[in-house]
Design a protein around this motif. Sequence first.
Motif, PDB file in Angstrom:
ATOM      1  N   UNK A 100       0.888  -1.319  -0.024  1.00  0.00           N
ATOM      2  CA  UNK A 100       0.178  -0.018   0.053  1.00  0.00           C
ATOM      3  C   UNK A 100       0.851   1.274   0.030  1.00  0.00           C
ATOM      4  N   UNK A 101       2.007   1.133   0.768  1.00  0.00           N
ATOM      5  CA  UNK A 101       2.794   2.463   0.955  1.00  0.00           C
ATOM      6  C   UNK A 101       3.594   2.573  -0.471  1.00  0.00           C
ATOM      7  N   UNK A 102       3.966   1.510  -0.983  1.00  0.00           N
ATOM      8  CA  UNK A 102       4.533   1.696  -2.241  1.00  0.00           C
ATOM      9  C   UNK A 102       3.475   2.321  -3.537  1.00  0.00           C
ATOM     10  N   UNK A 103       2.297   1.749  -3.289  1.00  0.00           N
ATOM     11  CA  UNK A 103       1.176   2.495  -4.347  1.00  0.00           C
ATOM     12  C   UNK A 103       1.185   4.200  -3.856  1.00  0.00           C
ATOM     13  N   UNK A 104       1.123   4.352  -2.586  1.00  0.00           N
ATOM     14  CA  UNK A 104       1.076   5.662  -2.287  1.00  0.00           C
ATOM     15  C   UNK A 104       2.258   6.448  -2.627  1.00  0.00           C
ATOM     16  N   UNK A 105       3.424   6.152  -2.548  1.00  0.00           N
ATOM     17  CA  UNK A 105       4.770   6.825  -2.659  1.00  0.00           C
ATOM     18  C   UNK A 105       4.450   7.402  -4.261  1.00  0.00           C
ATOM     19  N   UNK A 106       3.919   6.866  -5.199  1.00  0.00           N
ATOM     20  CA  UNK A 106       3.709   7.174  -6.511  1.00  0.00           C
ATOM     21  C   UNK A 106       2.508   8.194  -6.649  1.00  0.00           C
ATOM     22  N   UNK A 107       1.914   8.540  -5.834  1.00  0.00           N
ATOM     23  CA  UNK A 107       0.887   9.517  -5.883  1.00  0.00           C
ATOM     24  C   UNK A 107       0.446  10.290  -4.579  1.00  0.00           C
ATOM     25  N   UNK A 108       1.429  10.806  -3.843  1.00  0.00           N
ATOM     26  CA  UNK A 108       1.053  11.250  -2.338  1.00  0.00           C
ATOM     27  C   UNK A 108       0.756  12.685  -2.680  1.00  0.00           C
TER      28      UNK A 108
ATOM     29  N   UNK B 282      -0.113   9.157   6.438  1.00  0.00           N
ATOM     30  CA  UNK B 282       0.699  10.085   7.217  1.00  0.00           C
ATOM     31  C   UNK B 282       2.136   9.594   7.062  1.00  0.00           C
ATOM     32  N   UNK B 283       2.498   8.174   7.044  1.00  0.00           N
ATOM     33  CA  UNK B 283       3.719   7.858   7.203  1.00  0.00           C
ATOM     34  C   UNK B 283       4.295   8.042   5.954  1.00  0.00           C
ATOM     35  N   UNK B 284       3.902   7.972   4.741  1.00  0.00           N
ATOM     36  CA  UNK B 284       4.532   8.123   3.324  1.00  0.00           C
ATOM     37  C   UNK B 284       4.545   9.698   3.037  1.00  0.00           C
ATOM     38  N   UNK B 285       3.731  10.579   3.495  1.00  0.00           N
ATOM     39  CA  UNK B 285       3.802  12.003   3.649  1.00  0.00           C
ATOM     40  C   UNK B 285       4.931  12.551   4.530  1.00  0.00           C
ATOM     41  N   UNK B 286       5.113  11.924   5.809  1.00  0.00           N
ATOM     42  CA  UNK B 286       6.097  12.394   6.626  1.00  0.00           C
ATOM     43  C   UNK B 286       7.515  11.950   5.895  1.00  0.00           C
ATOM     44  N   UNK B 287       7.577  10.743   5.367  1.00  0.00           N
ATOM     45  CA  UNK B 287       9.013  10.362   4.600  1.00  0.00           C
ATOM     46  C   UNK B 287       9.429  11.125   3.309  1.00  0.00           C
ATOM     47  N   UNK B 288       8.415  11.415   2.674  1.00  0.00           N
ATOM     48  CA  UNK B 288       8.492  12.374   1.441  1.00  0.00           C
ATOM     49  C   UNK B 288       8.885  13.753   1.880  1.00  0.00           C
ATOM     50  N   UNK B 289       8.214  14.426   3.028  1.00  0.00           N
ATOM     51  CA  UNK B 289       8.420  15.593   3.612  1.00  0.00           C
ATOM     52  C   UNK B 289      10.086  15.581   4.035  1.00  0.00           C
TER      53      UNK B 289
ATOM     54  N   UNK C 228       6.728  22.042  -0.734  1.00  0.00           N
ATOM     55  CA  UNK C 228       6.538  20.921   0.016  1.00  0.00           C
ATOM     56  C   UNK C 228       5.188  20.633   0.352  1.00  0.00           C
ATOM     57  N   UNK C 229       4.637  21.527   0.711  1.00  0.00           N
ATOM     58  CA  UNK C 229       3.304  21.434   1.245  1.00  0.00           C
ATOM     59  C   UNK C 229       2.508  20.624   0.079  1.00  0.00           C
ATOM     60  N   UNK C 230       2.601  21.246  -1.078  1.00  0.00           N
ATOM     61  CA  UNK C 230       1.826  20.704  -2.455  1.00  0.00           C
ATOM     62  C   UNK C 230       2.425  19.345  -2.631  1.00  0.00           C
ATOM     63  N   UNK C 231       3.593  19.054  -2.831  1.00  0.00           N
ATOM     64  CA  UNK C 231       4.079  17.976  -3.347  1.00  0.00           C
ATOM     65  C   UNK C 231       3.783  16.738  -2.379  1.00  0.00           C
ATOM     66  N   UNK C 232       3.280  17.082  -1.044  1.00  0.00           N
ATOM     67  CA  UNK C 232       2.887  15.925  -0.111  1.00  0.00           C
ATOM     68  C   UNK C 232       1.299  16.144   0.124  1.00  0.00           C
ATOM     69  N   UNK C 233       0.527  16.706  -0.707  1.00  0.00           N
ATOM     70  CA  UNK C 233      -0.869  16.620  -0.694  1.00  0.00           C
ATOM     71  C   UNK C 233      -1.732  17.591   0.169  1.00  0.00           C
ATOM     72  N   UNK C 234      -0.927  18.778   0.738  1.00  0.00           N
ATOM     73  CA  UNK C 234      -1.536  19.879   1.562  1.00  0.00           C
ATOM     74  C   UNK C 234      -2.063  20.970   0.385  1.00  0.00           C
TER      75      UNK C 234
END
Length: 363
Positions: A248-256, A292-299, A313-319
Amino acid sequence: MPLKPHHPDAEAAADVPPHVIRQVLQLVASRGHSAERLCKGLGFTPENLCDANFRVSYRQTSLLVRRAMQRWGDPAIGIATGARQTVVCFGLPGLGMLTCATLGEAFQYLIKYQRAAGALTTNEMSILDEHHFVTEVNTRFHDPELEPFFIEEIFVSGVEVSRAMVGSHFRPARLELRYPRPEYAAAYSEYFRCPVVFNAPMNRLICDMAWYHCPLPTHDRYMQDSLQAQIDELLEQETPRNDLVESIMNELRGSIDEVPALARIGEALNLSERTLRRRLAELDTSYQRLVDQVRYECALDLLKRSDMPLIDIAMATGFTDARNFRRAFKRWCGMLPNQIRQGAPAPRLIPMERAGGGQQTAV
């Protein structure tokens, strides 16, 4: 004897790099079969195998190996897979091996970090007597159908790497295997160039002590300690995940930046949304927690490795704005983004019960 899982989820622990899967896919692709089709429904794609942080479980690997055996059409696929291995295939532990003074020392180092090197078996090396040392291998789970594959792969890869490091004239003194003699047994004698015994009490590769003490041309006594210390530090940071969570996290990393609905994740994994929610609850987590975990890792990665403005960075992580990003980041780790940029060590994600999970927006 083969190790039994300690609990039902043991086979689903995503705790090894996909080194075996990489070699199997390349092997089967060489006969014109689709790597994408072999991976379908397993929670990853061939592209994911290029990610140094990607990990797989025994369950995922065994399912893919079974598919590959059907398409390969050759029962000796374990030998063919092991023969493709090089010391580079072992990743960081392989680099550590090259710093060692002797072949025996190199394999003791590899066994220390065997899981990080992608081993799906449990391996031990010891001195048998004054003339021989022995490597004993056991399967992690009781799986008679696939036991020959995993035993072949680990022993053949060990011999292949030994020949690359000390010369093609390397050969064991004796190979002992627990399982019955297969129809392709002649391939063992041809590859190992030593006596082979089937239906033995255990899986063992016995070698002369002269090979144990054989010096390695890549050894550098000035670099060995410092380089191994750096490798040790990197390898000790890893924490195993469940393969469903990792998928699931792998899927999220491509579209966070635009988090997909859980139902869409389920389509990629061949699971219904209801089943996904139930299985995540059984693992004491949730989809929101993984987001949240993937967003945090990306941030963290963007804060440490780029000069991007906080709004980007906010936009890139979905905010939608920097203010909401700051609040979420503080909730995740107890620190503000600018503290990370100022060099503060990044903490781990705060557990759900302490992170104020009720304040999070449901995905």
